[in-house]
Write an enzyme that holds these catalytic residues in place. Structure first.
Site, PDB file in Angstrom:
ATOM      1  N   CYS A   1     -12.485 -10.955  21.315  1.00  0.00           N
ATOM      2  CA  CYS A   1     -12.242 -10.293  20.060  1.00  0.00           C
ATOM      3  C   CYS A   1     -10.598  -9.346  20.950  1.00  0.00           C
ATOM      4  CB  CYS A   1     -12.328  -9.306  19.528  1.00  0.00           C
ATOM      5  SG  CYS A   1     -12.680  -8.437  20.511  1.00  0.00           S
TER       6      CYS A   1
ATOM      7  N   CYS B   1      -3.102  -0.743   8.359  1.00  0.00           N
ATOM      8  CA  CYS B   1      -2.737  -2.567   8.613  1.00  0.00           C
ATOM      9  C   CYS B   1      -1.380  -1.959   9.222  1.00  0.00           C
ATOM     10  CB  CYS B   1      -2.666  -2.642   7.180  1.00  0.00           C
ATOM     11  SG  CYS B   1      -3.967  -1.758   6.164  1.00  0.00           S
TER      12      CYS B   1
ATOM     13  N   CYS C   1      -7.105   2.216  -1.427  1.00  0.00           N
ATOM     14  CA  CYS C   1      -7.032   1.406   0.533  1.00  0.00           C
ATOM     15  C   CYS C   1      -7.188  -0.100  -0.312  1.00  0.00           C
ATOM     16  CB  CYS C   1      -8.570   1.634   0.813  1.00  0.00           C
ATOM     17  SG  CYS C   1      -8.519   0.649   2.325  1.00  0.00           S
TER      18      CYS C   1
ATOM     19  N   CYS D   1       0.615  -1.423   0.264  1.00  0.00           N
ATOM     20  CA  CYS D   1       0.287  -0.216  -0.199  1.00  0.00           C
ATOM     21  C   CYS D   1       0.527   1.196  -0.083  1.00  0.00           C
ATOM     22  CB  CYS D   1      -0.861  -0.305   1.113  1.00  0.00           C
ATOM     23  SG  CYS D   1      -1.874   1.235   1.219  1.00  0.00           S
TER      24      CYS D   1
END
Length: 470
Positions: A428, A86, A179, A77
């Site tokens: 999570c 990220c 993106c 990216c």
């Protein structure tokens, strides 16, 4: 060795040893303190400039690379390192999985201090890019300038941005060209909205002065191919609003749901807002094993649809259902897990605090012709009490998938009181999961653990644990 530079210390030839929490990597300073570093990979050897000193650690950045880690790869990216999204894109995927697995293990061991079975292999994601089904972007009239742009000395007239907040900068938005997180036509929709808005002089939001027209953009996609687009306007301007919305509808006829919000309050959360439908229907459909789930603008749905399916399959497998069980699904959201396991259960009771989510869950169950699921709304620690259990029957299996904070201690106490033979705990955040497992350790033994990677290129990891009554 270290040398001072304007009260900031430079350490030379430091080896990065580990990937820590929140996506930053870890090294050791010559004085034994930990150094937290972004944008480096374990195995890199670097010179570090510190910019924050605390009692037990430094925060710094790599200013020179002497040696590159064998696990380092070229980020795909163009926005890597600035956007802050990220953070692990420069680390090969197998290594990402190694550190995620490690984090879960360390949390369960150090915080939980409990006996653990051997972990089952962390489940990697088949798609490592373009896996998210929901993205939110911000509009700003003062876009973030990259160091490269500032140094070029060029004059940048277009200060408008449509993209992501720079980490720790509430009023700065990085303009995003491409993106790699959401499938097309996500990039095409966002870029066209920006182009058209600039060309037609629609004012982008000014967070400092609280003015402007265009505030946020949300795009949701589903594996069924359906698309939702929602634009948040700061104030009503019918002419300009309709100009933009009509243009979006005409340019992207594949959009299933085109919605908008007029929100002039200080923050841009949608949950207390009145959402208006401009074109299409006010929800999109997601599909899983022939079950359909409606997702509206406020719905919570696992952000990686393909991997959510894998997560739910592991959850169902851990539950070991035969068709005779009463299952409680705590923090059920829109009832996805509840309905997913329902065909292998006698009945499923779902509980959730958000009324809209329960309305969705009931609607979905009706859509899927599922008659053995019942859904109840209320704060878990209040609803999930003795009277509730007496009314609905004692569970054989409890599935719990709480938010990041884990379960409220009253909920844990109630679980211990009920003493269901099995609890499947989906989390999570393995740190709060570990805390809860420790509270249940006297009565429950952890018999299976399997981490699941829902978010490649980031440090986030889900974990599924099976607890069985001792």
């Amino acid at each position: 060795m270290g040398r001072k530079q304007a009260n900031k210390v430079i350490f030379e030839n430091i080896t990065v040893t580990d990937a820590g929490a929140k996506g930053v990597s870890v090294a050791k300073a010559p004085d034994g303190k930990v150094i937290f570093l972004p944008n480096v990979v374990p195995g890199d050897v670097v010179d570090v400039q510190t910019f924050k000193k605390r009692k037990a650690y430094y925060e710094g950045k790599a200013i020179k690379f002497h040696q590159l880690s064998s696990n380092r790869i070229e980020p795909v990216c163009q926005h890597f390192g600035v956007c802050g999204g990220c953070k692990w894109q420069n680390m090969n995927y197998q290594q990402q999985l190694f550190y995620k697995n490690q984090e879960v293990y360390n949390n369960l061991k150090r915080i939980g201090k409990i006996q653990l079975p051997e972990f089952e292999n962390i489940l990697g994601s088949e798609k490592q890019f373009f896996y998210r089904n929901k993205m939110e972007f911000g509009f700003s009239n003062s876009r973030w300038m990259t160091e490269k742009e500032i140094q070029s000395g060029d004059n940048f007239d277009d200060k408008n941005a449509l993209g992501f907040h720079i980490p720790k900068m509430w009023d700065k938005i990085l303009d995003i060209t491409k993106c790699h997180l959401q499938e097309d036509p996500s990039n095409a929709i966002r870029n066209e909205i920006k182009r058209f808005s600039v060309e037609n002089e629609l004012p982008f939001f000014d967070a400092r002065n609280q003015e402007g027209l265009l505030r946020t953009l949300m795009i949701r996609t589903a594996s069924t191919g359906e698309i939702m687009v929602l634009i948040q306007f700061f104030k009503e301007n019918k002419e300009k609003r309709e100009l933009l919305l009509n243009h979006i509808a005409e340019t992207f006829p594949s959009i299933t749901s085109l919605q908008y919000v007029i929100n002039s309050k200080a923050n841009d959360t949608l949950y207390d807002q009145d959402i208006k439908l401009f074109k299409g229907r006010d929800y999109i459909l997601e599909e899983m094993e022939g079950l359909f789930f409606s997702i509206n603008a406020k719905s919570f749905y696992q952000t990686n649809s393909a991997q959510a399916y894998e997560l739910y399959k592991i959850t169902r497998e851990f539950a070991g259902l035969t068709g005779n069980e009463v299952v409680y699904d705590l923090y059920t959201g829109t009832g996805t897990i509840a309905q997913f396991v329902s065909k292998k259960a006698q009945k499923v009771i779902g509980v959730e605090a958000v009324p809209e989510a329960i309305a969705d869950a009931k609607e979905n169950a009706k859509r899927n012709s599922i008659s053995n699921c019942e859904f109840f709304v209320g704060d878990m620690k209040n609803v999930f009490n003795d009277a509730f259990i007496a009314q609905h029957g004692k569970p054989d299996v409890v599935i719990t998938d709480p938010p990041r904070d884990g379960m409220h201690k009253d909920v844990v106490e109630q679980l211990l009181k009920i003493g269901a033979p099995k609890i499947v705990y989906v989390s999570c955040n393995s740190a709060t999961q570990a805390r809860d497992l420790a509270l249940m350790d006297e009565q429950y033994k952890v018999t299976r653990v399997r981490p699941v990677d829902m978010f490649p290129q980031t440090h986030h990891v889900e974990n599924v644990v099976l607890l069985e009554k001792r």
